[in-house]
Each structure stands twice: as C-alpha cells, then as structure tokens.
Design a protein around this motif. Structure first.
Motif, PDB file in Angstrom:
ATOM      1  N   UNK A 192      12.447  -5.649  27.679  1.00  0.00           N
ATOM      2  CA  UNK A 192      13.556  -3.830  27.480  1.00  0.00           C
ATOM      3  C   UNK A 192      12.411  -3.638  26.168  1.00  0.00           C
ATOM      4  N   UNK A 193      12.438  -4.377  25.019  1.00  0.00           N
ATOM      5  CA  UNK A 193      12.164  -4.931  23.810  1.00  0.00           C
ATOM      6  C   UNK A 193      10.869  -4.146  23.517  1.00  0.00           C
ATOM      7  N   UNK A 194       9.581  -4.288  24.451  1.00  0.00           N
ATOM      8  CA  UNK A 194       8.062  -4.314  24.528  1.00  0.00           C
ATOM      9  C   UNK A 194       8.246  -3.159  25.287  1.00  0.00           C
ATOM     10  N   UNK A 195       9.288  -2.131  25.532  1.00  0.00           N
ATOM     11  CA  UNK A 195       9.038  -0.662  26.354  1.00  0.00           C
ATOM     12  C   UNK A 195       7.751  -1.074  27.547  1.00  0.00           C
ATOM     13  N   UNK A 196       7.600  -1.873  28.475  1.00  0.00           N
ATOM     14  CA  UNK A 196       7.415  -2.801  29.941  1.00  0.00           C
ATOM     15  C   UNK A 196       8.798  -2.699  30.965  1.00  0.00           C
ATOM     16  N   UNK A 197       9.322  -2.743  31.429  1.00  0.00           N
ATOM     17  CA  UNK A 197      10.533  -2.658  32.155  1.00  0.00           C
ATOM     18  C   UNK A 197       9.800  -2.061  33.287  1.00  0.00           C
ATOM     19  N   UNK A 198       9.563  -3.063  34.425  1.00  0.00           N
ATOM     20  CA  UNK A 198       9.279  -1.885  35.264  1.00  0.00           C
ATOM     21  C   UNK A 198       7.887  -2.067  35.970  1.00  0.00           C
ATOM     22  N   UNK A 199       7.077  -2.210  34.718  1.00  0.00           N
ATOM     23  CA  UNK A 199       5.567  -2.271  34.803  1.00  0.00           C
ATOM     24  C   UNK A 199       4.968  -3.911  34.827  1.00  0.00           C
ATOM     25  N   UNK A 200       5.970  -4.384  33.976  1.00  0.00           N
ATOM     26  CA  UNK A 200       5.143  -5.979  33.740  1.00  0.00           C
ATOM     27  C   UNK A 200       5.773  -6.672  34.568  1.00  0.00           C
ATOM     28  N   UNK A 201       5.909  -7.351  35.843  1.00  0.00           N
ATOM     29  CA  UNK A 201       6.165  -7.806  36.514  1.00  0.00           C
ATOM     30  C   UNK A 201       6.384  -9.897  35.517  1.00  0.00           C
ATOM     31  N   UNK A 202       7.431 -10.438  35.304  1.00  0.00           N
ATOM     32  CA  UNK A 202       7.797 -11.589  34.308  1.00  0.00           C
ATOM     33  C   UNK A 202       7.668 -12.155  35.430  1.00  0.00           C
ATOM     34  N   UNK A 203       6.815 -14.081  35.171  1.00  0.00           N
ATOM     35  CA  UNK A 203       7.427 -14.998  37.019  1.00  0.00           C
ATOM     36  C   UNK A 203       7.629 -15.784  35.870  1.00  0.00           C
ATOM     37  N   UNK A 204       8.550 -16.261  36.899  1.00  0.00           N
ATOM     38  CA  UNK A 204       9.278 -17.278  36.522  1.00  0.00           C
ATOM     39  C   UNK A 204       9.295 -18.673  37.126  1.00  0.00           C
ATOM     40  N   UNK A 205       9.661 -20.487  36.502  1.00  0.00           N
ATOM     41  CA  UNK A 205       9.336 -21.159  37.612  1.00  0.00           C
ATOM     42  C   UNK A 205      10.023 -22.443  36.562  1.00  0.00           C
ATOM     43  N   UNK A 206      10.143 -23.713  37.319  1.00  0.00           N
ATOM     44  CA  UNK A 206       9.982 -24.708  36.189  1.00  0.00           C
ATOM     45  C   UNK A 206       9.141 -25.615  36.187  1.00  0.00           C
ATOM     46  N   UNK A 207       8.729 -25.909  35.318  1.00  0.00           N
ATOM     47  CA  UNK A 207       7.728 -26.275  34.925  1.00  0.00           C
ATOM     48  C   UNK A 207       7.079 -27.213  35.955  1.00  0.00           C
TER      49      UNK A 207
END
Length: 184
Positions: free
Chosen positions: A108-123
């Motif tokens: 949201x802060x960097x205005x890329x909601x819906x444009x950049x998929x942020x992938x998460x996981x455990x180490x």
C-alpha cells in the motif's frame, strides 16, 4: 539449483534488453510459495507469461521501496494487454519480519497493491528458493538493508533474459522496454 538449457522460443538477443544479460539458457526455478493473501503461486503455472522476480524485505528502507516503486510505475507504462501477460513477484528475504500485515502495509505504501505478488514462507520453505536463485537474503545477514535484490525478467518460455538493479539500470522505462522485448 538452476537448470541450464539452450535458449529457444524467446526470439530475442541480449542487444534487445537494457538490463544485464544473464548466462544463456537459465530457466525460472521451480517453486511453490504462498502469497500474503493466502493464494499459492507455483512457478509452473506462470508459463506463457513474462515473470518478474525480485527479493524484498518489508523492513528495508533503501533499495526495496525503490524497486517496488519502479515495478509499479514500469507496469503502468504497459498497455492493458501487455500487463495481462506479466506477473511481478517479490519473494520475502526476511520470513520473520515479512508477515501478511507488514506486506499489505508495504504494498500500500509503495502503491503496488494488485501489481506485485509478495511471496511468503518459513525460512525452511524459502531457503531452497533463495538457493535456486543464488541470492543472499537479509535473514542471513541480520540486516534489513543488506540482501540481494535483483529484478530478474523471465521470458514467456521461462528463460531468464535480463536483470535490472536499483540505483543502476532499473527505471520504469527500462523495465517496460525489457518486458516488451521479452514479450516479442
């Protein structure tokens, strides 16, 4: 580990790209990671699209905001048809601090909601991905500002065709140019 095969189907040469040309024939590594929204992204489902991959840390205040912003503006330079043929991915570099709420705030802060998929996981889930891409995560350095953050571009056939770097050659115009070259 990255698999090596001959480049084929992309129809481009390194002269077509503004980013740094990678070694020939390296393909998008296989991975399956959950997005901050809960959706699973699998590399094998991205075939036929230009795939942008970078490695971000939501607590990073130097390169990561620049990279996210350049991706957002670069994607806006594309036509709607071109954008529909591109997937932009950020892989967490710091699984302890990159949480769904911190990712939502970062996007949201960097205005890329819906444009950049942020992938998460455990180490444990992310380490094979970091190793496959040969990047140094901030989880290993202990410093949110110190990690690998290249923006790699993979052609629709899965071949790595260009790399752009923040504060060097990553500009919205260069990104849009290299995406278009990969689409050709």
């Amino acid at each position: 580990m990255l698999a090596s095969i001959a480049v084929g189907g992309c129809g481009t040469s390194e002269a077509d790209f503004r980013g740094i040309a990678p070694p020939e024939g390296i393909r998008l590594p296989s991975f399956s990671l959950r997005e901050h929204s809960g959706r699973v992204t699998r590399s094998d489902e991205l075939q036929g699209k230009v795939v942008l991959v970078t490695f971000l840390d939501t607590q990073c205040t130097e390169a990561c905001p620049v990279i996210a912003g350049q991706i957002g503006v670069g994607l806006e330079l594309l036509s709607p048809d071109e954008r529909n043929r591109v997937v932009a991915l950020a892989v967490s570099s710091d699984p302890k601090e990159d949480t769904a709420p911190s990712v939502r705030a970062f996007l949201r802060q960097h205005h890329v909601e819906g444009q950049l998929r942020y992938l998460l996981g455990s180490e444990r889930e992310l380490r094979p991905v970091w190793e496959a891409f040969h990047v140094l995560p901030s989880a290993d350095t202990g410093d949110d500002e110190l990690h690998s953050a290249p923006l790699r571009i993979f052609a629709p056939d899965g071949v790595w065709v260009s790399t752009l770097h923040a504060d060097a050659d990553l500009t919205p115009e260069n990104l849009a140019h290299d995406i278009r070259a990969a689409l050709d």
